[in-house]
Enzyme design. Structure first.
Site, PDB file in Angstrom:
ATOM      1  N   GLN A  13      -5.217  -1.483   9.727  1.00  0.00           N
ATOM      2  CA  GLN A  13      -4.942  -2.771   9.076  1.00  0.00           C
ATOM      3  C   GLN A  13      -5.475  -3.918   9.928  1.00  0.00           C
ATOM      4  O   GLN A  13      -5.144  -4.039  11.106  1.00  0.00           O
ATOM      5  CB  GLN A  13      -3.424  -2.918   8.831  1.00  0.00           C
TER       6      GLN A  13
ATOM      7  N   ASP B 134     -11.527   2.473   4.276  1.00  0.00           N
ATOM      8  CA  ASP B 134     -11.847   1.050   4.157  1.00  0.00           C
ATOM      9  C   ASP B 134     -13.364   0.846   4.035  1.00  0.00           C
ATOM     10  O   ASP B 134     -13.815  -0.279   3.816  1.00  0.00           O
ATOM     11  CB  ASP B 134     -11.336   0.296   5.396  1.00  0.00           C
TER      12      ASP B 134
ATOM     13  N   LYS C  10       0.840  -1.203   0.000  1.00  0.00           N
ATOM     14  CA  LYS C  10       0.000   0.000   0.000  1.00  0.00           C
ATOM     15  C   LYS C  10       0.868   1.243   0.000  1.00  0.00           C
ATOM     16  O   LYS C  10       0.609   2.198  -0.724  1.00  0.00           O
ATOM     17  CB  LYS C  10      -0.930  -0.006   1.223  1.00  0.00           C
TER      18      LYS C  10
END
Ligand code: NDP
Length: 303
Positions: free
Chosen positions: A108, A131, A64
Site C-alpha cells: 500500500q 498493482d 480492499k
C-alpha cells in the site's frame, strides 16, 4: 464515435456509474473465485502490506479487505508501525513470494515520509505484482506485449471509458497527471487503443488550452476543482480519478463536476466512479495471478 460523444437531447453529461460497472465485474470475479476453490482447490489470496500512519491508506485497505471477503478471495493484511525498516518489509515480500498460498502481493502506497517504494516493488515477484508496478509488467505494457498484470486504476479507467466509447481510434486523450500509478500506464493503454495522447503535469503551460482539445480527458492530480468548465471540450468523456477530502468532510474529485456536467458528454462521479473500479480490478488481478501461478488458462476461469 463523435456522434456518441455529442450531447443529444439532454443538456447534462451522462454519468458513468462506476459502482454499477464494478458490480458487474465483481459478479464475474466471485464466480471465478468459486470456480478456483471448487474445481481446482485453490483459494485465491491477496496479501497486503501496509505501514501505519496514513489515514486514507487505512480506509483503502479496509475497503480492499471487505471487498475481497465478499467475493470469496482471502486477504491477509500485514501491518507495520510507521518506523518499520524497509529490510523488514523486504523480508515479508520475500517470504510471500515463496508462499504458494499467496497469489497477489500489494504494497500500500505511499510509504511514510515519501520513502521511495521503487526498490521494494522490484522485489515483488512479477507474477504476484497485482498493482502492476513492477518494471517487468510496466516494460511489457510499453512493449505492447501482454503484461502479466496491469495497474488497477488505469485498467479500471479503461473499462469506464469503454462503457461510453465504441471506437477509440484517433481520439485525442489528454491525461492530467503523470504518475507511475495512474497517468503513465494509462497513456500506454490508450496508445494501444490508437488514441493520440497528451500528458500534462504541474509544469505544463496553459493547461486549459490543452485540456480543451481533449475528446477524452482523464484527471489524476489530487487537486480539488482543478478542471473547470471552460477547460473542457463540448461532448468530451471526462474521467475524474482524483480523491480529495474537503475541510467539511466531503470527498470530491479534481473536476468541478457541477459546471463540467453542462459541457461534457459523459463524466465519472466522485465518489462512485473510478474508486470502485480500481478495487474491482485489483480483485480481478488477484484471480489472474492465481491462474498464472497454477498454469490455468485465465479465460477458462474468468470471462
Ligand atoms: P501523484 O501525486 O503521484 O501525481 C500527481 C500528478 O498530478 C503529478 O504528475 C503532478 O505533476 C500532477 N499535478 C499536480 N498538480 C497539478 C496541476 N496543478 N496541474 C497539472 N498537473 C498537476 O498522485 P497519484 O497519481 O497517485 O494520484 C492522483 C490522484 O488520484 C490523487 O487524488 C489520488 O488520491 C487519486 N487516486 C485515486 C484512485 C482511485 O481509485 N480513484 C487510485 C489512485 C489515485 P508533477 O509530476 O509535475 O508533480
Amino acid at each position: 464515435m463523435e456522434a456518441q460523444l455529442m450531447k443529444q437531447e439532454s443538456p447534462l453529461a451522462t454519468i458513468i456509474n462506476g459502482k454499477a460497472i464494478a458490480k458487474d465485474l465483481e459478479s464475474k470475479i466471485a464466480l471465478s473465485a468459486e470456480k478456483l476453490i471448487t474445481e481446482n482447490n485453490i483459494t485465491p489470496c491477496l496479501g497486503v502490506i501496509m505501514v501505519e500512519g496514513n489515514p486514507a491508506s487505512e480506509i483503502y485497505v479496509r475497503h480492499k479487505r471487505k471487498k475481497a471477503e465478499s467475493l470469496g478471495i482471502k486477504s491477509i493484511i500485514q501491518l507495520y508501525p510507521a518506523d518499520v525498516s524497509l529490510d523488514v518489509i523486504q523480508e515479508k515480500i520475500t517470504s510471500w513470494n515463496n508462499d504458494d498460498s499467496i497469489h497477489g502481493i500489494l504494497l500500500q502506497l505511499p510509504l511514510p515520509e515519501k520513502q521511495d517504494a521503487y526498490p521494494l516493488i522490484q522485489t515483488i515477484s512479477p507474477s504476484k505484482d497485482v498493482d502492476g508496478l513492477h518494471s517487468l509488467n510496466i516494460g511489457m505494457l510499453s512493449w505492447q506485449k501482454e503484461p502479466k498484470l496491469v495497474a488497477c486504476t488505469p485498467s479500471g479507467c479503461l473499462v469506464l471509458m469503454e462503457s461510453v466509447i465504441d471506437d477509440f481510434t484517433g481520439l485525442h486523450a489528454v491525461i492530467v497527471g503523470s504518475s507511475n500509478l495512474v497517468g503513465r500506464p494509462l497513456a500506454q493503454l490508450l496508445l494501444q487503443k490508437n488514441c493520440t495522447i497528451s500528458i500534462a503535469h504541474s509544469k505544463t503551460k496553459d493547461l486549459g488550452a490543452l485540456t480543451s482539445q481533449a475528446d477524452i480527458l482523464i484527471v489524476a492530480t489530487g487537486r480539488a476543482g482543478l478542471i473547470k468548465a471552460d477547460m473542457v471540450k463540448a461532448g468530451a468523456v471526462v474521467i475524474d480519478v482524483g480523491i480529495n477530502r474537503l475541510d467539511d468532510g466531503r470527498i470530491v474529485g479534481d473536476v468541478c463536476r457541477d459546471e463540467v456536467m453542462n459541457i461534457a458528454g459523459a463524466i465519472t462521479p466522485v465518489p462512485g466512479g473510478v474508486g470502485p473500479m480500481t478495487i474491482a480490478c485489483l480483485m480481478r488481478n488477484t484471480i489472474y495471478a492465481a491462474c498464472m501461478q497454477n498454469d490455468l488458462l485465465i479465460s477458462s476461469v474468468i470471462e
